[in-house]
Write a protein that holds these residues in place. Sequence first.
Motif, PDB file in Angstrom:
ATOM      1  N   UNK A  17       1.022  -1.120  -0.068  1.00  0.00           N
ATOM      2  CA  UNK A  17       0.199   0.093  -0.020  1.00  0.00           C
ATOM      3  C   UNK A  17       0.886   1.307  -0.061  1.00  0.00           C
ATOM      4  N   UNK A  18       1.827   1.146   0.836  1.00  0.00           N
ATOM      5  CA  UNK A  18       2.952   2.309   0.763  1.00  0.00           C
ATOM      6  C   UNK A  18       3.641   2.530  -0.748  1.00  0.00           C
ATOM      7  N   UNK A  19       3.681   1.465  -1.209  1.00  0.00           N
ATOM      8  CA  UNK A  19       4.622   1.675  -2.563  1.00  0.00           C
ATOM      9  C   UNK A  19       3.288   2.064  -3.665  1.00  0.00           C
ATOM     10  N   UNK A  20       2.152   1.635  -3.398  1.00  0.00           N
ATOM     11  CA  UNK A  20       1.162   2.237  -4.269  1.00  0.00           C
ATOM     12  C   UNK A  20       0.731   3.811  -3.993  1.00  0.00           C
ATOM     13  N   UNK A  21       0.798   4.257  -3.017  1.00  0.00           N
ATOM     14  CA  UNK A  21       0.769   5.567  -2.502  1.00  0.00           C
ATOM     15  C   UNK A  21       2.047   6.307  -3.275  1.00  0.00           C
ATOM     16  N   UNK A  22       3.153   5.935  -3.176  1.00  0.00           N
ATOM     17  CA  UNK A  22       4.459   6.388  -3.639  1.00  0.00           C
ATOM     18  C   UNK A  22       4.318   6.488  -5.262  1.00  0.00           C
ATOM     19  N   UNK A  23       3.845   5.455  -5.948  1.00  0.00           N
ATOM     20  CA  UNK A  23       3.656   5.330  -7.537  1.00  0.00           C
ATOM     21  C   UNK A  23       2.621   6.293  -7.794  1.00  0.00           C
ATOM     22  N   UNK A  24       1.618   6.755  -7.089  1.00  0.00           N
ATOM     23  CA  UNK A  24       0.636   7.747  -7.420  1.00  0.00           C
ATOM     24  C   UNK A  24       1.302   8.996  -7.169  1.00  0.00           C
ATOM     25  N   UNK A  25       2.164   9.345  -6.611  1.00  0.00           N
ATOM     26  CA  UNK A  25       2.721  10.597  -6.330  1.00  0.00           C
ATOM     27  C   UNK A  25       2.262  11.130  -4.936  1.00  0.00           C
ATOM     28  N   UNK A  26       1.844  10.297  -3.829  1.00  0.00           N
ATOM     29  CA  UNK A  26       1.392  10.588  -2.755  1.00  0.00           C
ATOM     30  C   UNK A  26       2.292  10.550  -1.692  1.00  0.00           C
ATOM     31  N   UNK A  27       2.265  11.457  -0.922  1.00  0.00           N
ATOM     32  CA  UNK A  27       3.016  10.932   0.592  1.00  0.00           C
ATOM     33  C   UNK A  27       2.687   9.769   1.252  1.00  0.00           C
ATOM     34  N   UNK A  28       3.564   9.096   1.800  1.00  0.00           N
ATOM     35  CA  UNK A  28       3.170   7.813   2.704  1.00  0.00           C
ATOM     36  C   UNK A  28       2.723   8.502   4.128  1.00  0.00           C
ATOM     37  N   UNK A  29       1.408   8.120   4.181  1.00  0.00           N
ATOM     38  CA  UNK A  29       0.611   8.781   5.371  1.00  0.00           C
ATOM     39  C   UNK A  29       0.215   7.594   6.268  1.00  0.00           C
ATOM     40  N   UNK A  30       0.685   6.405   5.832  1.00  0.00           N
ATOM     41  CA  UNK A  30       0.261   5.253   6.645  1.00  0.00           C
ATOM     42  C   UNK A  30       0.723   5.326   8.095  1.00  0.00           C
ATOM     43  N   UNK A 134      -9.576   8.997   6.349  1.00  0.00           N
ATOM     44  CA  UNK A 134      -8.899   7.856   6.601  1.00  0.00           C
ATOM     45  C   UNK A 134      -9.404   6.656   6.373  1.00  0.00           C
ATOM     46  N   UNK A 135      -8.442   5.969   5.580  1.00  0.00           N
ATOM     47  CA  UNK A 135      -8.837   4.660   5.163  1.00  0.00           C
ATOM     48  C   UNK A 135      -7.886   3.601   5.588  1.00  0.00           C
ATOM     49  N   UNK A 136      -8.369   2.222   5.253  1.00  0.00           N
ATOM     50  CA  UNK A 136      -7.593   1.028   5.792  1.00  0.00           C
ATOM     51  C   UNK A 136      -6.259   1.069   4.938  1.00  0.00           C
ATOM     52  N   UNK A 137      -4.974   0.575   5.329  1.00  0.00           N
ATOM     53  CA  UNK A 137      -3.932   0.455   4.686  1.00  0.00           C
ATOM     54  C   UNK A 137      -3.355  -1.163   4.422  1.00  0.00           C
ATOM     55  N   UNK A 138      -4.210  -2.011   4.508  1.00  0.00           N
ATOM     56  CA  UNK A 138      -3.851  -3.415   4.207  1.00  0.00           C
ATOM     57  C   UNK A 138      -3.739  -4.271   5.318  1.00  0.00           C
ATOM     58  N   UNK A 139      -4.052  -3.786   6.593  1.00  0.00           N
ATOM     59  CA  UNK A 139      -4.058  -4.648   7.650  1.00  0.00           C
ATOM     60  C   UNK A 139      -5.120  -4.055   8.743  1.00  0.00           C
ATOM     61  N   UNK A 142      -3.576  -1.025  10.185  1.00  0.00           N
ATOM     62  CA  UNK A 142      -2.903   0.385   9.432  1.00  0.00           C
ATOM     63  C   UNK A 142      -4.043   1.019   8.843  1.00  0.00           C
ATOM     64  N   UNK A 143      -3.588   2.423   8.653  1.00  0.00           N
ATOM     65  CA  UNK A 143      -4.532   3.260   8.412  1.00  0.00           C
ATOM     66  C   UNK A 143      -3.730   4.433   7.638  1.00  0.00           C
ATOM     67  N   UNK A 144      -4.460   5.045   6.367  1.00  0.00           N
ATOM     68  CA  UNK A 144      -3.859   6.143   5.765  1.00  0.00           C
ATOM     69  C   UNK A 144      -4.451   7.084   5.550  1.00  0.00           C
ATOM     70  N   UNK A 145      -4.014   8.434   5.812  1.00  0.00           N
ATOM     71  CA  UNK A 145      -4.615   9.658   5.504  1.00  0.00           C
ATOM     72  C   UNK A 145      -4.790  10.112   4.221  1.00  0.00           C
ATOM     73  N   UNK A 146      -5.903  10.747   3.449  1.00  0.00           N
ATOM     74  CA  UNK A 146      -5.829  11.102   2.185  1.00  0.00           C
ATOM     75  C   UNK A 146      -7.025  12.084   1.939  1.00  0.00           C
ATOM     76  N   UNK A 147      -6.823  12.845   1.134  1.00  0.00           N
ATOM     77  CA  UNK A 147      -8.032  13.927   0.750  1.00  0.00           C
ATOM     78  C   UNK A 147      -9.011  13.020  -0.109  1.00  0.00           C
ATOM     79  N   UNK A 148     -10.254  13.650  -0.319  1.00  0.00           N
ATOM     80  CA  UNK A 148     -11.138  13.230  -0.980  1.00  0.00           C
ATOM     81  C   UNK A 148     -10.651  13.377  -2.595  1.00  0.00           C
ATOM     82  N   UNK A 149     -10.335  14.535  -2.942  1.00  0.00           N
ATOM     83  CA  UNK A 149      -9.699  14.617  -4.343  1.00  0.00           C
ATOM     84  C   UNK A 149      -8.407  13.591  -4.709  1.00  0.00           C
ATOM     85  N   UNK A 150      -7.459  13.623  -3.624  1.00  0.00           N
ATOM     86  CA  UNK A 150      -6.508  12.632  -3.926  1.00  0.00           C
ATOM     87  C   UNK A 150      -7.147  11.047  -4.076  1.00  0.00           C
ATOM     88  N   UNK A 151      -8.096  10.685  -3.351  1.00  0.00           N
ATOM     89  CA  UNK A 151      -8.577   9.530  -3.376  1.00  0.00           C
ATOM     90  C   UNK A 151      -9.398   9.338  -4.704  1.00  0.00           C
TER      91      UNK A 151
END
Length: 163
Positions: A17-30, A134-139, A142-151
């Motif tokens: 999930x962290x790698x997917x955030x990075x691939x999307x150009x987003x900060x690791x908020x997990x 806040x959304x689940x992050x694979x376990x 684990x949670x990640x934070x994200x904005x509506x627009x980013x999501x």
Amino acid sequence: MNTETNTENRNPVVENVRAALAAAGLADTVIVVPDSVATAAAAAAVLGCDVGAIANSLIFECDGAPLLILASGAAKVDVKLVAREHGLAKISRATADFVLEHAGQPVGGVAPLGHPCPIRTFLDTSLAQYPVLWAGAGSHQAMLSISYEQLLATTTATETAVR
């Protein structure tokens, strides 16, 4: 809030999930917390936020394919409404095995991204009222934070009312 930072104990699903955030150009908020955040109520209590700001990643089955609905923790998804609004066949609850197979993540920890293959996704428009989601992050911890627009952009979701 006590969060894990020890890289030796990192869960490979969460790392994906962290790698997917990075691939999307987003900060690791997990963040990884000591207690289970497998339900919206538990997550909101641990994070100190409104339960409505929890973006539940709910996998359903529709014509044998996975369907991801990102719904507010305060919403009970009306699958008949979603199906009718989007011209879909019957949407049914997926089994835990189906979720794990298609999302690569366990029920209660499914993230909105980081799946083995893209999943058709709908995003609950009621989540737009919250500046931070806040959304689940694979376990279950684990949670990640994200904005509506980013999501919306990251998941290429279709915006919809879910109730």
